[in-house]
Write an enzyme that holds these catalytic residues in place. Structure first.
Site, PDB file in Angstrom:
ATOM      1  CD1 TRP A   1     -13.451 -23.742   9.629  1.00  0.00           C
ATOM      2  CD2 TRP A   1     -13.536 -22.714  11.614  1.00  0.00           C
ATOM      3  NE1 TRP A   1     -14.774 -23.513   9.933  1.00  0.00           N
ATOM      4  CE2 TRP A   1     -14.859 -22.894  11.135  1.00  0.00           C
ATOM      5  CE3 TRP A   1     -13.363 -22.075  12.834  1.00  0.00           C
ATOM      6  CZ2 TRP A   1     -15.979 -22.461  11.848  1.00  0.00           C
ATOM      7  CZ3 TRP A   1     -14.478 -21.645  13.549  1.00  0.00           C
ATOM      8  CH2 TRP A   1     -15.756 -21.838  13.054  1.00  0.00           C
TER       9      TRP A   1
ATOM     10  CG  ASP B   1      -9.229 -27.392  14.417  1.00  0.00           C
ATOM     11  OD1 ASP B   1      -9.947 -28.399  14.573  1.00  0.00           O
ATOM     12  OD2 ASP B   1      -9.689 -26.247  14.206  1.00  0.00           O
TER      13      ASP B   1
ATOM     14  CE  LYS C   1     -16.780 -29.145  12.405  1.00  0.00           C
ATOM     15  NZ  LYS C   1     -17.767 -28.384  11.652  1.00  0.00           N
TER      16      LYS C   1
HETATM   17  N1  PMP Z   1     -12.148 -25.714  13.584  1.00  0.00           N
HETATM   18  C1  PMP Z   1     -12.701 -26.265  12.492  1.00  0.00           C
HETATM   19  C2  PMP Z   1     -11.813 -26.895  11.474  1.00  0.00           C
HETATM   20  C3  PMP Z   1     -14.085 -26.238  12.327  1.00  0.00           C
HETATM   21  O1  PMP Z   1     -14.637 -26.782  11.247  1.00  0.00           O
HETATM   22  C4  PMP Z   1     -14.896 -25.635  13.321  1.00  0.00           C
HETATM   23  C5  PMP Z   1     -16.392 -25.618  13.223  1.00  0.00           C
HETATM   24  N2  PMP Z   1     -16.949 -25.654  12.006  1.00  0.00           N
HETATM   25  C6  PMP Z   1     -14.270 -25.067  14.419  1.00  0.00           C
HETATM   26  C7  PMP Z   1     -12.899 -25.131  14.529  1.00  0.00           C
HETATM   27  C8  PMP Z   1     -15.061 -24.398  15.496  1.00  0.00           C
HETATM   28  O2  PMP Z   1     -15.741 -25.371  16.226  1.00  0.00           O
HETATM   29  P1  PMP Z   1     -16.764 -24.971  17.364  1.00  0.00           P
HETATM   30  O3  PMP Z   1     -17.947 -24.356  16.727  1.00  0.00           O
HETATM   31  O4  PMP Z   1     -17.064 -26.284  18.015  1.00  0.00           O
HETATM   32  O5  PMP Z   1     -16.074 -24.035  18.282  1.00  0.00           O
END
Ligand code: PMP
Length: 367
Positions: free
Chosen positions: A108, A178, A202
């Protein structure tokens, strides 16, 4: 009264959208047709009306109380997911600065870096890519840039199962995190951060909502081309109602924040996260190599336990038998493979126990 799901309905280990607290699901079911005697479903409430404004204000207050958010930080309820924030951070926080620092610890943060690079000069201050993302790089070796706009970290790597065991504080530039997968799983000192953000699916509730908490002093850094609906300053001024907010997801978030407070708040979530994950890691470490976790022990995520079987070919067998045993969505992230058990706040200890018990049985049958 909408009944709670019984424990034998099974456990959902999905990384997101993930399990919701069962009392929250029951309350949603009960209130859905008629919100607070209004004669309207919460799904039908106008976003500028008194009912929704009250829902959003109470959700914000509950979140402020959970995290002890100081008044000089704005709480924003936005759309676009955490992925939209990857681009919106430089647009909102770069100001006159030329460079922003990022730490790469897994899938991520790598995605975040690739997107943010399109909007700013980006310095990767440290990366654990060469170590197969098995740790957070030692902060003493981070190569931060003088005068960087901010330093970005990913508090918990959902796909790799790597979590910061400490906060890299006092790095001179505002720290931005994040926190999508570890949000509200332990207390956070907002004073250590310029901004934090998390998508909702989550630990907050329903997909579609992204929470951004940002220090108001950073508003002046907004770049001229920032879309109005993604301007932190403008959304703060409009109480996150510059356009139609994700009203249902904000309503669910308010219920989840209330549920967390009723469980004992973030200290209780931290203790539960530690206990649940330790239960599963103990099973992995005690399996004599049948299960393996590649992450170094001090960086293992409390919320996304990523592991593999000694024999990869057994993975589909494990998943099929787990499903039959009522243990759902244990497959690893598509780009990482293996197995992953997500143990967010809504997962009770009984779910972690059920998984650990199944893992021991499976190892005995196939070891
Ligand atoms: N950052 C992290 C740490 C994530 O786990 C995720 C989704 N699994 C995201 C960003 C992306 O999130 P979204 O699908 O809401 O854009």
């Amino acid at each position: 009264m909408v009944p709670l799901l019984p424990d034998d309905a099974g456990w959902n280990f999905s990384a997101g959208p993930a399990m919701l607290p069962r009392p929250v699901l029951a309350q949603i079911g009960e209130e859905l047709p008629d919100y607070a005697g209004s004669g309207q479903s919460v799904l039908e409430l106008p976003f500028s009306g008194a009912h929704y404004r009250d829902i959003a204000a109470r959700a914000e207050q509950a979140l402020r109380a959970l995290l002890s958010i100081p008044t000089d930080y704005a709480v924003l309820f936005l759309q676009g997911g955490a992925s939209a924030q990857f681009a919106l951070l430089p647009l909102n926080l770069l100001g006159e600065h030329e460079v922003a620092d990022y730490v790469e610890t897994g899938y991520w943060s790598a995605k975040c870096i690739a997107e943010a690079r399109r909007y700013c000069r980006l310095n990767v201050a440290a990366s654990s890519a060469d170590m197969g993302f098995d740790r957070v790089p030692e902060p003493g070796a981070w190569k931060v840039s003088p005068g960087a706009a901010y330093l970005h970290i990913t508090s918990n790597e959902t796909a790799n199962g790597v979590e910061y065991p400490w906060t890299p504080v006092r790095m001179l530039t505002p720290l931005v995190a994040d926190m999508s997968s570890s949000f509200l799983t332990r207390p956070v000192d907002l004073g250590d951060y310029g901004a934090i953000y998390a998508s909702a699916q989550k630990n907050i509730g329903a997909a579609g909502l992204t929470v951004v908490i940002v220090h108001r002093a950073l508003f002046e850094r907004e770049r001229p081309l920032t879309p109005a609906v993604f301007s932190y300053r403008r959304q703060a001024e409009a109480d996150s109602r510059l356009n139609t907010p994700p009203t249902f997801a904000v309503y669910v978030a308010g219920l989840v924040f209330g549920w967390i407070a009723a469980q004992g708040g973030l200290e209780a979530m931290e203790e539960a996260s530690r206990d649940k994950s330790e239960r599963v890691y103990r099973t992995i470490d005690g399996s004599e190599g049948f299960y393996r976790c590649a992450v170094l022990p001090s960086f293992r995520s409390r919320v996304n336990v990523c592991f593999r079987l000694h024999e990869e070919a057994l993975t589909p067998v494990f998943l099929a038998q787990a499903r039959e045993a009522g243990l759902f969505s244990l497959q690893g992230h598509g780009k990482v493979g293996g197995l992953r058990a997500s143990l967010y706040n809504a997962m009770p200890m009984a779910g972690a126990e059920a998984l650990a018990g199944f893992m021991c049985d499976f190892a005995q049958r196939h070891g």
